[in-house]
Design a protein around this motif. Structure first.
Motif, PDB file in Angstrom:
ATOM      1  N   ALA A   1       0.850  -1.366  -0.164  1.00 53.98           N
ATOM      2  CA  ALA A   1      -0.237   0.219  -0.015  1.00 53.98           C
ATOM      3  C   ALA A   1       1.032   1.227   0.067  1.00 53.98           C
ATOM      4  N   THR A   2       1.858   1.265  -0.805  1.00 50.35           N
ATOM      5  CA  THR A   2       2.547   2.499  -1.161  1.00 50.35           C
ATOM      6  C   THR A   2       1.571   3.302  -1.991  1.00 50.35           C
ATOM      7  N   PRO A   3       1.972   4.651  -2.323  1.00 54.09           N
ATOM      8  CA  PRO A   3       1.191   5.418  -3.333  1.00 54.09           C
ATOM      9  C   PRO A   3       0.966   4.562  -4.565  1.00 54.09           C
ATOM     10  N   ASN A   4       1.810   4.097  -5.160  1.00 55.70           N
ATOM     11  CA  ASN A   4       1.618   3.210  -6.472  1.00 55.70           C
ATOM     12  C   ASN A   4       0.562   1.933  -6.258  1.00 55.70           C
ATOM     13  N   GLY A   5       0.744   1.572  -5.217  1.00 61.75           N
ATOM     14  CA  GLY A   5      -0.069   0.255  -5.013  1.00 61.75           C
ATOM     15  C   GLY A   5      -1.519   0.620  -4.563  1.00 61.75           C
ATOM     16  N   GLN A   6      -1.822   1.820  -3.821  1.00 60.08           N
ATOM     17  CA  GLN A   6      -2.772   2.153  -3.504  1.00 60.08           C
ATOM     18  C   GLN A   6      -3.886   2.767  -4.847  1.00 60.08           C
TER      19      GLN A   6
ATOM     20  N   ALA B   1      -4.988   8.097  -9.741  1.00 53.90           N
ATOM     21  CA  ALA B   1      -3.407   8.238  -9.983  1.00 53.90           C
ATOM     22  C   ALA B   1      -2.856   9.232  -9.052  1.00 53.90           C
ATOM     23  N   ILE B   2      -3.398  10.578  -8.855  1.00 47.41           N
ATOM     24  CA  ILE B   2      -2.829  11.647  -8.112  1.00 47.41           C
ATOM     25  C   ILE B   2      -3.158  11.774  -6.747  1.00 47.41           C
ATOM     26  N   LEU B   3      -4.104  10.975  -6.471  1.00 49.22           N
ATOM     27  CA  LEU B   3      -4.508  11.221  -5.144  1.00 49.22           C
ATOM     28  C   LEU B   3      -3.642  10.561  -4.184  1.00 49.22           C
ATOM     29  N   PRO B   4      -3.078   9.245  -4.103  1.00 46.63           N
ATOM     30  CA  PRO B   4      -2.167   8.544  -3.336  1.00 46.63           C
ATOM     31  C   PRO B   4      -0.830   9.252  -3.191  1.00 46.63           C
TER      32      PRO B   4
ATOM     33  N   VAL C   1      -5.697  -1.686   1.774  1.00 46.50           N
ATOM     34  CA  VAL C   1      -5.320  -3.047   1.181  1.00 46.50           C
ATOM     35  C   VAL C   1      -3.928  -3.150   0.913  1.00 46.50           C
ATOM     36  N   ASN C   2      -3.243  -4.303   1.599  1.00 52.82           N
ATOM     37  CA  ASN C   2      -1.893  -4.396   1.456  1.00 52.82           C
ATOM     38  C   ASN C   2      -1.162  -3.303   2.630  1.00 52.82           C
TER      39      ASN C   2
END
Length: 294
Positions: free
Chosen positions: A57-62, A220-223, A267-268
């Protein structure tokens, strides 16, 4: 005297040929290497759902878990997924099965086992590519009107090209580097604030990134940027004067309140309060159980 002077950084002269120092690199030094490819044999689990996500659950994972939850909220039952935890600090992303899905060894990595792909499941890597793949597969969360679609895609690719300055630049030197270094912090803070201003100015006249339509650009931008100004990344709200970006904050809070966003972002996740952590997701009930404790 600056931190740079204390560590003799002003005296550094690059060698004619760079050589790797495995002890240099701060918090992530133990996993970073200048070579690609798998480092160990690994068999990844495969669950029962069409999509198998291997992530954290890093930004890219989120981005991807939020996208999948948004699709499910829209009634796309074919978007059901299993989310398997990849512990990047342990080097799971360098296992043979993971590298087969993503040769770049970065999360998230997705396998599509939908019925129409049973003979040859489709791999998808790079978070922006995954968002676009899912959007096109389900014909959702991307505007139909050509101008708005183009706007959404422009902002999606803007995020993919710009965010490394936030994560690998500002975030690394402000939060994770071995010691504070004035020059890189100044350099990347300037760029981070410029990017926040880009978003703030755009959102002064737009509800979402593509005018009035919520899309994969927002997801894409939110996390990255939403989490930054909301205080969910790098503990830098005061340092960046994040509260001054009023339009960006309005947008971030609006999207943060979406049910699918609340579901997808846990998640994750392996840190924070217990009810904010869901190491793996194999059914909607897994998330339901966590959120009922909030």
């Amino acid at each position: 005297m600056s931190s740079d002077s204390n560590h003799n950084q002003n005296q550094y002269t690059p060698p004619k040929v760079w050589t790797w120092n495995p002890d240099n690199g701060g918090e992530w030094a133990s996993i970073n290497r200048p070579t690609a490819g798998s480092r160990h044999q690994q068999k990844l689990p495969i669950g029962k759902h069409p999509f198998q996500l291997y992530s954290l659950a890093t930004p890219n994972g989120q981005k991807v878990t939020i996208m999948l939850e948004e699709l499910l909220a829209l009634g796309h039952k074919g978007a059901e997924y299993d989310a398997h935890l990849i512990k990047i600090g342990d080097g799971d992303q360098f296992g043979s099965d993971f590298v087969h899905i993503n040769p770049n060894s970065k999360i998230p990595a997705l396998m599509d086992h939908s019925d129409d792909l049973k003979d040859k499941p489709q791999r998808v890597f790079e978070s922006g590519a995954i968002l676009l793949y899912l959007s096109e597969k389900f014909d959702a969360l991307l505007p139909k009107e050509h101008s708005k679609r183009t706007e959404a895609l422009s902002w999606l690719f803007w995020q993919m090209g710009s965010a490394p300055y936030i994560g690998g630049g500002f975030g690394h030197f402000y939060k994770y580097a071995p010691y504070p270094m004035e020059y890189p912090i100044d350099r990347f803070t300037m760029e981070a604030k410029r990017q926040l201003d880009v978003l703030d100015k755009h959102l002064a006249n737009n509800e979402y990134m593509a005018d009035d339509e919520y899309s994969i650009a927002d997801i894409a931008i939110l996390p990255w940027y939403g989490n930054l100004v909301l205080g969910n990344a790098y503990d830098a709200v005061e340092f960046l004067e994040a509260n001054s970006y009023k339009n960006l904050l309005r947008w971030a809070k609006q999207i943060e309140d979406r049910e699918a966003v609340k579901r997808g972002r846990i998640v994750n996740r392996t840190w924070g309060e217990d009810n904010e952590q869901l190491h793996e997701r194999h059914s909607a009930a897994d998330i339901d159980h966590k959120l009922k404790d909030n």
